[in-house]
Design a protein around this motif. Structure first.
Motif: not given
Length: 209
Positions: A102-104, A116, A140, A154-155
């Motif tokens: 998961i990339t933010l 987070w 993450f 944005r995610m």
């Protein structure tokens, strides 16, 4: 000193046809079909490893199959595990190998990463990455952005797949209503989006090293 090898060198070795590179590890999925057969394979892996220290070894036992992840330098162990699976008549299924991250996108990573980390109960690695200490959930990570983008999500998910499965995965996603946003960085990664614009990346090791 630990000597790492490239994904290309790993795949050029003999006897590792069951294995696929995903970022910095190699993984294989062995389709057992029963829990008892999976346990037999895990026991055999335990015997093969013994007391030897491994840089990285993760074994995930499920009813339908066993996923094994290793450091790329452990070519000899990868061969032995494949041989053990073959002796037990357990086939490998490279199409089932993948990693999810998961990339933010964040303006100031230091302001959001502690939230987070606490929420997920993860361990922090470096300044922009979190990992599940039990290796159960997806990792993450933060990706810096220079200015807010209210018109764009944005995610997103990063889906790392075997290099020889990327085309099929992308084709299936497009056929299921997705669209290709960018292939500027292919074959390292492609950016896709669903019908409402929510993005995901399909990534491989090819072109990275």
């Amino acid at each position: 000193m630990t000597v790492q090898i490239t994904a290309g060198r790993f795949h050029a070795a003999d006897g590792v046809e069951d294995w696929r590179s995903l970022y910095h590890v190699v993984s294989a999925y062995f389709r057992t079909g029963t829990l008892a057969l999976g346990i037999a394979l895990v026991n055999e892996i335990g015997r093969l490893v013994g007391e030897a220290e491994q840089q990285y070894l993760n074994v995930d036992l499920r009813y339908a199959g066993v996923t094994v992840s290793l450091s790329r330098r452990d070519i000899a162990l990868a061969r032995r595990i494949s041989a053990a699976a073959k002796a037990l008549h357990i086939p490998a299924d490279p199409t089932a190998v993948q990693l999810i991250n998961i990339t933010l996108d964040a303006l100031v990573g230091a302001d959001v990463l502690p939230f987070w980390r606490a929420l997920l109960g993860y361990h922090q690695i470096g300044d922009d990455y979190l990992a599940d200490p039990a290796r159960r959930g997806p990792s993450f990570g933060l990706q810096p952005m220079e200015e807010a983008r209210p018109e764009r999500n944005r995610m997103h998910l990063d889906v790392a797949v075997p290099h020889d499965q990327a085309e099929a995965r992308i084709t299936a996603a497009l056929a299921a209503g997705g669209r290709l946003v960018s292939e500027a960085h292919a074959p390292m990664w492609w950016v896709l989006a669903d019908a409402e614009g929510n993005e995901a990346c399909v990534a491989t090791w090819v072109g990275r090293e």
